[in-house]
Design an enzyme around this catalytic site. Structure first.
Site: not given
Ligand SMILES: O=C(O)CCC(=O)N[C@@H](CCC(=O)O)C(=O)O
Ligand SMILES: [Zn+2]
Length: 344
Positions: A64, A67, A160, A224
């Site tokens: 992303h 980020e 991320h 994260e």
């Molecule tokens: O903060 C947010 O809403 C999204 C942060 C983010 O990019 N999280 C990943 C998590 C991926 C996973 O579930 O392994 C995403 O949404 O892609």
């Molecule tokens: Zn992300």
């Protein structure tokens, strides 16, 4: 390209100046100890020439584009390696995921890349866009890296930052892995890296970490590292422990991990994922509600198509609530406290 990289030692700048691809791969040695191969824009491999490496480590960032902290963190490690301030002891592949989105300063260009792995980039009605092209290439690079040898421990940390603030600032998503116990060592590594909270996913996904976990048996996580800030505005002192542990890992140094104890970390189980089914989906709670905020049974979380979406269990916590996603995609992950996961 080679001359620029050797002069500047800034792989991120070279990547962002060539966001689609590099004209051709190139490589060079650092002294007599490290082989460096640049496979493409944002794709750089470091291999020890003499020391025996037991681990194959992928560190990805910038899937992303907005980020930025993980991008700065990885570029700092790459710079230290290129300047010979640190040396790899393990095969290490860095991936800067989505250079075009980083240049834009946006999460995506056309589509969320972290929904396009495990072949999802090629499904659907012949749609081609920058993220689909890049996700397919990233799969190829991960395959080439892990398939180069058998027997090594495979690790992939996909780094991320979150859109919202979080009650647990740093947390990891452990992809669904039926039939494979969770790794106590990995959980304690994460804790030492400042990531004291782990979410166990309950189903397959099309994320990058699930791709490596499922296809290569890797110890793979989405990690994260805090809240999103623009490039250059991250307080890098918040990443000292993470940087130190990643550096120890790739340099093959002693990790000095604590013994595992479930009481030493916060463990959550994903109980359900709520996908968007209609354009009018909206949450009832404020946009500044933090990740891991809990709601009681019966609480109306969201409304969609004239219907209420309620908390089903005694207490459920929200993570990644986001109503502004395309219909069909995840709006929120719901969590409960994890019951003694099978950890070895
Ligand atoms: O903060 C947010 O809403 C999204 C942060 C983010 O990019 N999280 C990943 C998590 C991926 C996973 O579930 O392994 C995403 O949404 O892609
Ligand atoms: Zn992300």
């Amino acid at each position: 390209m080679l001359d620029t990289l050797l002069k500047t030692k800034d792989f991120l700048a070279l990547t962002l100046a060539n966001p689609q691809s590099f004209p051709e791969p190139f490589g060079f040695d650092i002294g007599e100890h490290t082989r460096v191969d640049v496979w493409d824009t944002g794709v750089i491999l470091f291999q020890p020439l003499q020391q025996v490496a037991n681990k194959d480590v992928v560190l990805s960032c910038g899937v992303h584009g907005n980020e930025t902290a993980p991008i700065e963190l990885c570029n700092g490690l790459i710079r230290d390696l290129l300047e010979d301030k640190i040396r790899v002891g393990e095969r290490t592949l860095f991936l800067i995921g989505n250079p075009a989105a980083i240049n834009n300063g946006t999460r995506i260009v056309d589509e969320n890349m972290n929904r396009l792995f495990s072949g999802e980039h090629s499904r659907g009605p012949g749609l081609v866009n920058p993220e689909r092209i890049r996700a397919r290439k990233l799969e190829t690079y991960v395959d080439r890296f892990f398939s180069a040898r058998e027997g090594a421990q495979r690790i992939h940390y996909d780094l991320h930052t979150a859109i919202r603030g979080s009650k647990h600032e740093k947390f990891a998503i452990y992809p669904y892995r039926p039939g494979r116990a969770y790794s106590a060592e990995q959980i304690m590594f994460l804790k030492a890296a400042g990531v004291d909270t782990v979410l166990f996913h309950h189903e397959p996904t099309t994320t990058f970490s699930y791709f490596s976990s499922e296809n290569y048996g890797a110890d793979a996580f989405t990690i994260e590292l805090g809240k999103v800030y623009p490039m250059g505005q991250n307080d890098m002192t918040r990443f000292i422990a993470t940087r130190e542990m990643l550096s120890r890992l790739i340099c093959g140094r002693d990790l000095e991990l604590e013994s595992y104890g479930p009481e030493k970390v916060n463990l959550y189980q994903v109980c359900r994922v709520i996908n968007k089914q209609a354009e009018d989906f909206e949450f009832t709670f404020a946009s500044d509600v933090e990740n891991f905020t809990s709601f009681p049974k019966g609480f109306v979380l969201a409304r969609e198509g004239g219907k209420d979406i309620r908390v089903e269990l005694d207490s459920e916590a929200v993570v990644f609530p986001n109503a502004k996603v395309p219909v069909g995609q995840r709006t929120v992950i719901m969590l409960t406290a994890a019951q003694a996961p099978d950890v070895r």
